[in-house]
Design a protein around this motif. Structure first.
Motif, PDB file in Angstrom:
ATOM      1  N   ILE A 379      43.879 -19.975 -84.964  1.00  0.00           N
ATOM      2  CA  ILE A 379      43.653 -19.368 -83.649  1.00  0.00           C
ATOM      3  C   ILE A 379      45.013 -19.231 -82.970  1.00  0.00           C
ATOM      4  CG2 ILE A 379      42.540 -19.641 -81.405  1.00  0.00           C
ATOM      5  CD1 ILE A 379      40.412 -21.321 -82.760  1.00  0.00           C
ATOM      6  N   MET A 380      45.279 -18.052 -82.440  1.00  0.00           N
ATOM      7  CA  MET A 380      46.575 -17.765 -81.821  1.00  0.00           C
ATOM      8  C   MET A 380      46.370 -17.542 -80.321  1.00  0.00           C
ATOM      9  SD  MET A 380      47.947 -15.134 -84.753  1.00  0.00           S
ATOM     10  CE  MET A 380      49.560 -14.957 -83.996  1.00  0.00           C
ATOM     11  N   GLN A 381      47.060 -18.335 -79.533  1.00  0.00           N
ATOM     12  CA  GLN A 381      46.955 -18.204 -78.080  1.00  0.00           C
ATOM     13  C   GLN A 381      48.301 -17.766 -77.518  1.00  0.00           C
ATOM     14  OE1 GLN A 381      45.659 -21.720 -76.079  1.00  0.00           O
ATOM     15  NE2 GLN A 381      45.691 -20.779 -74.046  1.00  0.00           N
ATOM     16  N   ASP A 382      48.273 -16.671 -76.821  1.00  0.00           N
ATOM     17  CA  ASP A 382      49.492 -16.130 -76.210  1.00  0.00           C
ATOM     18  C   ASP A 382      49.903 -17.035 -75.045  1.00  0.00           C
ATOM     19  OD1 ASP A 382      51.506 -14.677 -74.987  1.00  0.00           O
ATOM     20  OD2 ASP A 382      50.530 -12.747 -75.350  1.00  0.00           O
ATOM     21  N   ILE A 383      51.063 -17.682 -75.195  1.00  0.00           N
ATOM     22  CA  ILE A 383      51.525 -18.613 -74.151  1.00  0.00           C
ATOM     23  C   ILE A 383      52.843 -18.140 -73.538  1.00  0.00           C
ATOM     24  CG2 ILE A 383      50.346 -20.613 -75.153  1.00  0.00           C
ATOM     25  CD1 ILE A 383      53.065 -21.427 -76.375  1.00  0.00           C
ATOM     26  N   THR A 384      53.064 -16.841 -73.613  1.00  0.00           N
ATOM     27  CA  THR A 384      54.332 -16.311 -73.091  1.00  0.00           C
ATOM     28  C   THR A 384      54.494 -16.628 -71.607  1.00  0.00           C
ATOM     29  OG1 THR A 384      54.193 -14.526 -74.709  1.00  0.00           O
ATOM     30  CG2 THR A 384      55.751 -14.243 -72.904  1.00  0.00           C
ATOM     31  N   LYS A 385      53.452 -16.348 -70.837  1.00  0.00           N
ATOM     32  CA  LYS A 385      53.529 -16.619 -69.407  1.00  0.00           C
ATOM     33  C   LYS A 385      53.645 -18.115 -69.138  1.00  0.00           C
ATOM     34  CE  LYS A 385      50.922 -12.522 -67.988  1.00  0.00           C
ATOM     35  NZ  LYS A 385      49.712 -12.037 -67.290  1.00  0.00           N
ATOM     36  N   ARG A 386      52.892 -18.888 -69.907  1.00  0.00           N
ATOM     37  CA  ARG A 386      52.935 -20.342 -69.706  1.00  0.00           C
ATOM     38  C   ARG A 386      54.318 -20.906 -70.000  1.00  0.00           C
ATOM     39  NH1 ARG A 386      50.346 -24.316 -73.847  1.00  0.00           N
ATOM     40  NH2 ARG A 386      52.552 -24.417 -74.418  1.00  0.00           N
TER      41      ARG A 386
END
Length: 753
Positions: A379-386
């Motif tokens: 599962i890939m979660q986009d954490i760019t903003k985080r």
């Protein structure tokens, strides 16, 4: 007695006494000579008890019943026999007619001991008949208790029998009205054309032999049509002809409904996967993609899902930079090596957006129904903003993510510097403590609630993980507030600050009590099933042996009876193996003590040849050796054939003898094979196994010796053919030593357990 002596002297002095020369006066068996009218001309001393019981002397006449027997013999070329009881003794009298002298010679033999043995044998037969009847009753009851319709037919396609379910649910007639008829001859709700089709399938299988399964729809008597899985097999009779067809009907209607529900569920899962707002993929152990959701296909690789499935990541080099692919593959290999779920951050180039973004990638292994590793799900979660606000939001984001993913479990955040735990989640449900009470627990409080038998292991694993910076994963029993325990699965990861020092541990505690109970129940059920299988196989083989004995009673030919006895002994040798496995010390019932089995087998063999083995002594020299069923069955049949051969052919009734069996371990098996003079079984030498231990089986007797003109490797004897074939099967060698007695020596490598 005086008249007998006078008669002897008179006959010896006259010319007519010449015939007496053939009757030695000191013969230990009764000898009597009479005229054709029954007048006694001569009787030796051994005949005195007979004359006394008839109340007659030499010169007198035999009893009327014997005179009638004399008349029947007079004029015949062949003699006739008559059994006669005199007091506690039984005599066999043979009457021979002398045509030139018009006289009858009577020779007697005391057969009291033989008659007594025959009585004892008859008693044994009666007991065996009773046992066979009981076994048949048990078999019939077992068939009736099978929770599926069962039938069996003869070679003409006529029903020989069925269980109650078949009679009640399928045919709708009592069993006695089904036996002896074909399906097409019975009035049932099955359409005639369908009945003919079923009958034709059964007859075709009876001609070809083997097994066959098919699915069909059968109307039950209640009017409901059910989907049925029909499994049929044909068995051979003693002439190797296909004689009996057995069919089992399994109602798979509910299974078909489950299959449809499963297909619907898979469609639902695919829809659900596409609805997940993060990229998801799964692949096999080789790294080949088996599937993904729409977001992974379009956003990460920019391809349709069908163009991704069946390919590896390396095949998308134009879309995945090499340095990124190397990193993903590194974590895949680590997951496969450590078998632990992993979370890591990585850079990913998103083809759709055309930019490189930060993702938190979670990977775990998934398993097939047999519990074997099947592949990787990610599962890939986009954490760019985080990532941009990581300094401010790091703690809350990590806690939120773990809490969101592990609903219903205890979540902890352990500050390694302050030795303080923050607890969240289903605390009261799992432990019985309130939220406020549990917040007072630090690592010492946590450790004190672990079961004493698990505590040392759990604490050590915690510190080992801390030292090696590896994820923590342990299972232990945790004490609730009321003193009871639940099984806990504890997973945790360590976080580092910018200097690389561990400052926090995040984890979850999950209640796995039900899973543990299910595992224990499954293990217990598996053992019971194995034991029951061996018990049933043993009983079925004993039923077959009893059926062979019952069938043998219909024949008088000694060769036919011997063939039945040999078949019984072969079946018995296999039945004893399953009996030993049933009571085996091996908890998995995979091996048996072959020495104990050997003692039972030889005792049964001697018992089956009772009349021939009275003067035969059996000597066993065996070690306690445990072997598996794959080797035990052929070894048992080999011993059965060689010992039976000795019992049948090696000894004469008058001379005592000895059969000796040795079963021992040997060293350097392969060298022993190379040095064997007569080990030409076509097995060849295997250098890989040279020096390994082997087993030695020696069966010898002190009998007449093996015939010189017979080649035991090329003979018409079924028993010796079986021995040679089975020796090849276990990868062994066999030697025959002739001379004083016979000795078969068999060597083979000790099989793996």
């Amino acid at each position: 007695m005086s008249r007998i002596k006078n008669a002897e002297k008179t006959k010896e002095n006259g010319d007519e006494g010449k015939w007496m020369e053939q009757f030695p006066a000191k013969n230990p068996n009764p000898v009597i000579r009479v005229k054709t009218d029954g007048t006694i001309l001569y009787a030796n001393k051994a005949a005195a008890p007979l004359l006394k019981s008839w109340d007659v002397e030499v010169g007198g006449k035999l009893p009327e019943i014997l005179i009638n027997f004399v008349r029947k013999v007079t004029g015949r070329e062949r003699g006739k026999e008559l059994e006669l009881k005199v007091g506690e003794r039984v005599y066999l009298l043979t009457f021979y007619y002398e045509p030139g002298e018009e006289a009858i010679n009577i020779y007697g033999f005391d057969i009291s001991s033989r008659v007594q043995r025959e009585k004892e044998t008859k008693k044994k037969h009666l007991r065996l008949e009773k046992a066979l009847w009981n076994n048949l009753q048990i078999m019939e009851t077992m068939v009736d208790t099978i929770p599926a319709p069962v039938y069996y037919k003869d070679r003409e396609g006529k029903y020989m029998g069925c269980n109650r379910l078949f009679a009640d649910q399928i045919i709708g007639l009592p069993e006695e009205k089904i036996k002896g008829f074909k399906l097409t001859e019975l009035e049932t709700i099955i359409p005639p054309a369908t009945a003919r089709e079923y009958q034709q399938l059964d007859m075709e299988l009876l001609r070809k032999g083997g097994k066959h399964v098919y699915e069909t729809v059968i109307p039950y008597l209640n009017g409901e049509e059910r989907e049925i899985h029909v499994s049929r097999a044909v068995y051979r009779d003693e002439t190797e002809n296909f004689a009996i067809l057995v069919g089992v009907l399994l109602d798979i209607s509910e299974l078909k409904k489950v299959e449809k529900a499963l297909r619907d569920n898979l469609q639902f899962q695919e829809t659900l996967l596409d609805a997940i707002p993060t990229p998801v993929f799964y692949k096999d152990m080789r790294g080949i993609y088996l599937g993904c959701n729409e977001l992974f296909a379009s956003r990460i690789l920019g391809l349709p899902k069908e163009n991704i499935v069946g390919h590896s990541m390396r095949e998308f080099e134009d879309r995945v930079p090499r340095e990124f692919a190397d990193l993903y593959e590194k974590y895949d290999l680590k997951l496969l090596r450590e078998n632990e779920s992993q979370n890591y951050e990585a850079k990913v180039r998103c083809v759709k957006r055309g930019d490189i973004r930060d993702f938190l990638i979670t990977k775990a292994l998934y398993f097939d129904t047999a519990g074997k590793r099947a592949g990787i799900v990610g599962i890939m979660q986009d954490i760019t903003k985080r990532k941009k606000g990581e300094e401010v939001l790091q703690k809350s984001e990590e806690r939120y993510q773990l809490a969101a993913e592990q609903t219903g479990q205890i979540i902890y955040d352990y500050d390694t510097q302050a030795n303080r735990d923050d607890w969240a989640g289903a605390i009261e449900k799992l432990t019985g403590y309130s939220f406020e009470e549990f917040q007072k627990f630090n690592i010492e409080g946590w450790a004190s609630h672990i079961h004493p038998e698990d505590r040392k292991r759990a604490i050590k694993a915690h510190y080992d993980s801390f030292e090696t910076d590896t994820p923590y994963h342990e299972e232990y029993r945790f004490m609730r507030k009321d003193g009871s325990y639940f099984y806990a699965e504890d997973r945790g990861i360590f976080l580092k600050d910018r200097s690389g020092r561990i400052y926090r541990m995040l984890g979850v505690i999950k209640d796995i009590t039900e899973r543990k109970a299910a595992e224990e129940a499954l293990e217990k059920t598996g053992k019971i099933r194995k034991r029951e299988i061996h018990h049933r196989i043993k009983n079925n083989l004993q039923v077959i042996s009893s059926l062979l004995e019952l069938q043998a009673e219909k024949f008088d030919d000694e060769e036919v009876l011997e063939a039945f006895r040999e078949s019984q002994n072969r079946v018995a040798s296999m039945a004893i193996i399953h009996e030993e496995l049933y009571g085996s010390k091996d908890k998995d019932m995979l091996t048996l003590d072959f020495s104990a089995y050997l003692r039972k087998l030889t005792a049964d063999l001697l018992n089956s040849y009772t009349l021939k083995s009275d003067n035969i002594r059996l000597e066993l020299d065996v070690e306690e050796i445990f072997i598996g069923i794959d080797a035990a069955v052929p070894l048992g049949i080999i011993i059965n054939e060689l010992v039976s051969n000795s019992l049948k052919h090696a000894f004469t009734p008058e001379k005592p003898g000895e059969i000796r069996i040795s079963f021992l371990r040997t060293e350097n098996y392969e060298n022993g094979r190379k040095n064997s003079k007569n080990s030409d079984n076509g097995n060849g030498d295997n250098a890989e196994n040279e020096g390994q231990n082997g087993l030695s089986l020696i069966v010898s007797d002190s009998g007449e010796g093996f015939p010189e003109e017979i080649d035991f490797r090329n003979t018409d004897s079924l028993g010796l053919q079986l021995v040679n074939t089975l020796v090849d099967q276990i990868g062994g060698t066999i030697e025959l030593k002739k001379g004083r007695g016979t000795e078969f020596s068999i060597r083979f490598r000790e099989p793996e357990k």
